[in-house]
Design a protein around this motif. Structure first.
Motif, PDB file in Angstrom:
ATOM      1  N   VAL A   2       0.999  -1.246   0.168  1.00 31.64           N
ATOM      2  CA  VAL A   2      -0.017  -0.109  -0.034  1.00 31.64           C
ATOM      3  C   VAL A   2       0.988   1.241   0.009  1.00 31.64           C
ATOM      4  N   THR A   3       0.634   2.227  -1.084  1.00 30.94           N
ATOM      5  CA  THR A   3       1.283   3.361  -0.999  1.00 30.94           C
ATOM      6  C   THR A   3       0.418   4.670  -0.788  1.00 30.94           C
ATOM      7  N   ARG A   4       0.973   5.370   0.202  1.00 30.08           N
ATOM      8  CA  ARG A   4       0.135   6.519   0.303  1.00 30.08           C
ATOM      9  C   ARG A   4       0.602   7.934  -0.171  1.00 30.08           C
ATOM     10  N   LEU A  17      -4.508   6.428  -2.252  1.00 26.99           N
ATOM     11  CA  LEU A  17      -4.140   4.961  -1.826  1.00 26.99           C
ATOM     12  C   LEU A  17      -3.771   4.454  -3.063  1.00 26.99           C
ATOM     13  N   THR A  18      -2.820   3.525  -3.195  1.00 30.66           N
ATOM     14  CA  THR A  18      -2.440   2.523  -4.182  1.00 30.66           C
ATOM     15  C   THR A  18      -2.110   1.384  -3.405  1.00 30.66           C
ATOM     16  N   GLY A  40     -13.028  -1.942   1.888  1.00 29.96           N
ATOM     17  CA  GLY A  40     -12.402  -1.669   3.184  1.00 29.96           C
ATOM     18  C   GLY A  40     -11.478  -0.507   3.314  1.00 29.96           C
ATOM     19  N   TRP A  41     -10.836  -0.205   2.317  1.00 28.88           N
ATOM     20  CA  TRP A  41     -10.262   0.987   2.427  1.00 28.88           C
ATOM     21  C   TRP A  41     -11.272   2.429   2.413  1.00 28.88           C
ATOM     22  N   THR A  42     -12.168   2.159   1.605  1.00 26.38           N
ATOM     23  CA  THR A  42     -13.320   3.222   1.725  1.00 26.38           C
ATOM     24  C   THR A  42     -13.911   3.444   3.002  1.00 26.38           C
TER      25      THR A  42
END
Length: 57
Positions: A2-4, A17-18, A40-42
């Motif tokens: 995960v890249t922020r 977020l990637t 989940g990320w949302t």
């Protein structure tokens, strides 16, 4: 992985977020479905992130 990334947008900050590597997970396991990670990320960014800076002061 995960890249922020954070982007200054005046008086606000945009978060990007990637989430990569999902293609390496078993395709036949329903809980590893790509849309589940998106939901989940949302949820995490929608419920856990707002107010976080104020709580850490």
């Amino acid at each position: 992985m995960v890249t922020r990334e954070l982007f200054d947008e005046g008086d606000k900050t945009r978060l990007k977020l990637t989430h990569s590597g999902l293609e390496t997970l078993p395709a036949d396991v329903p809980s590893f479905a790509r849309e589940n990670f998106g939901k989940g990320w949302t949820h995490i960014t929608g419920t856990g992130l707002p107010g976080y800076p104020e709580k850490t002061k």
